[in-house]
Write an enzyme that holds these catalytic residues in place. Sequence first.
Site, PDB file in Angstrom:
ATOM      1  N   GLY A 132       0.825  -1.205   0.000  1.00  0.00           N
ATOM      2  CA  GLY A 132       0.000   0.000   0.000  1.00  0.00           C
ATOM      3  C   GLY A 132       0.852   1.244   0.000  1.00  0.00           C
ATOM      4  O   GLY A 132       0.448   2.275   0.572  1.00  0.00           O
ATOM      5  N   SER A 217       5.359  -5.059  -2.176  1.00  0.00           N
ATOM      6  CA  SER A 217       5.146  -3.690  -2.638  1.00  0.00           C
ATOM      7  C   SER A 217       5.708  -2.710  -1.607  1.00  0.00           C
ATOM      8  O   SER A 217       6.892  -2.729  -1.316  1.00  0.00           O
ATOM      9  CB  SER A 217       3.664  -3.460  -2.926  1.00  0.00           C
ATOM     10  OG  SER A 217       3.448  -2.242  -3.611  1.00  0.00           O
TER      11      SER A 217
END
Length: 528
Positions: A132, A217
């Site tokens: 995120g 991520s």
Amino acid sequence: MPFPPVEATSGADLSRRRLLASGGAIAAASLLPSPSSARASKAPRAARYQGVGEEGVLAFKGIRYARAARFARAVPEPARGPLLRAESFAPLCPQRTLSDHPQSEDCLFLNVWTPEVDARARRAVMVYFHGGAYTTGSVTDPLTHGGKLAAQGDVVVVTVNHRLNALGYAWLKPFGARYADSGNLGQLDLVLALQWVRENIGHFGGDPARVMVFGQSGGGAKIATLMAMPAAKGLFHSAATMSGQQVQASGPAHAWARTQAFMAKLGLAPSEVDALRTMPVERLVEGLDARDPVMSSGPVYFGPVLDMTNLPRHPFWPDAAPQSRAIPMILGNTREETRAFLDPRGPRLEGLEWENLGERLGREIKIDLDPVWVAAQYRAHYPGWSPEQIYYAATTAGRSWPGQVIEADERAKADAGATWVYQLDRPSPVDPLRGAAHTDDIPYVFGTLNAPGSYSGTGPAARALSSAMMRAFTGLAKTGRPGLADWTAYALPERATMIFDETTRLENDPRRWQRELWATAPYVQPGS
């Protein structure tokens, strides 16, 4: 006892030290229920925490590891005290997404899954940081529940929530000494979580001398940043990043411009930091829609800042941070990252054709090359590809993937021989238009193939790939090298890369042409 050295086939020998177990972890064995009684109990206990049975293991959720006032450095939570129920997830950091989940500024909690609460077990520990970017996300996502990984991998799994966006990364140091740690508070939260693991994981059957961090991520980027933070030194012994890289941090001038844009969005004067510190958190979240003044598109970015104290250098520029080089590391990406957020069924792809391919690429690539020229190069090199195939290959290779190449190359240049690189190629059998996209490696590593949000499918091929990726990651946690015997370490110029597909195979430099094309211009780290 050290990790075994990297085998000769890797091109380097690297010994890993293991720290001696803390006396407290050993002493705790006499205070804990036996493994058999812990498994049978409906309310298992570890130290002061009461958990639940879940997926054949024991789960302890919502364990507080620290407390923090807004824009202040967090303080650790005492490990001793009365019995606490740890049976459900705690609130996550306030953000613009996940509105159906409880959110609170009081969000410094972690979760543990373990096969048994026996301090003598001394299992390797895998600590997960969520994605995120640095702005959204949570480890409450069913894809990252740790029960299956703990059971099948025979490890202790820890997942961590921390402060995000402006709450964790706004650069307020120009407002005075009380904000000296701002810009990196979210990272310092992770340091406290790792300190909690070092001091307490023995009560849950974990080995504080074998702690691996892994993240996808933004979680991988957080790990890359920790590898250059002095406060994190010695807190983890191996690392794996999944589509997450952080070559450079944000400079203080850019970080300050972003803070000022954020404050302007909230209707504050440039000097009104007291209002920023006291306003309702809901208003702060509204301010996250401010337009980024540096990247010129999208919402304002918040991430780690080169503050010269907590983060005294960039993680992988101009080279790999020295403190990171002895840490065994897996780095991976998926073949078509951008299919996850450039929807094949959405407006960005509608009407895509040869005539407008360059213009469409220009909206998405981050490396400053002429997109029309890029499109022509791809078309000439891959004459059988459609505009859509080129679009996804070029947007993937022209955004974040070069950051992973830089990190792996810099480790190789620094003789960090314990480096392994992978590429996920298996396309989703659930959605044929998805290909092998960003986040698709998560369910394979966690074993959460049937969780909501998984695109892996649950057939024999998915299960076999999950077993291989899980062995690779747990092997790194346990021994300092992946648990796949044929995975050769990454070195120059070969650039050995494990391809995870319907079957696994090793290839040298599998995207060489694309790597060389995008290396003709400097890499631009998003948010730097």
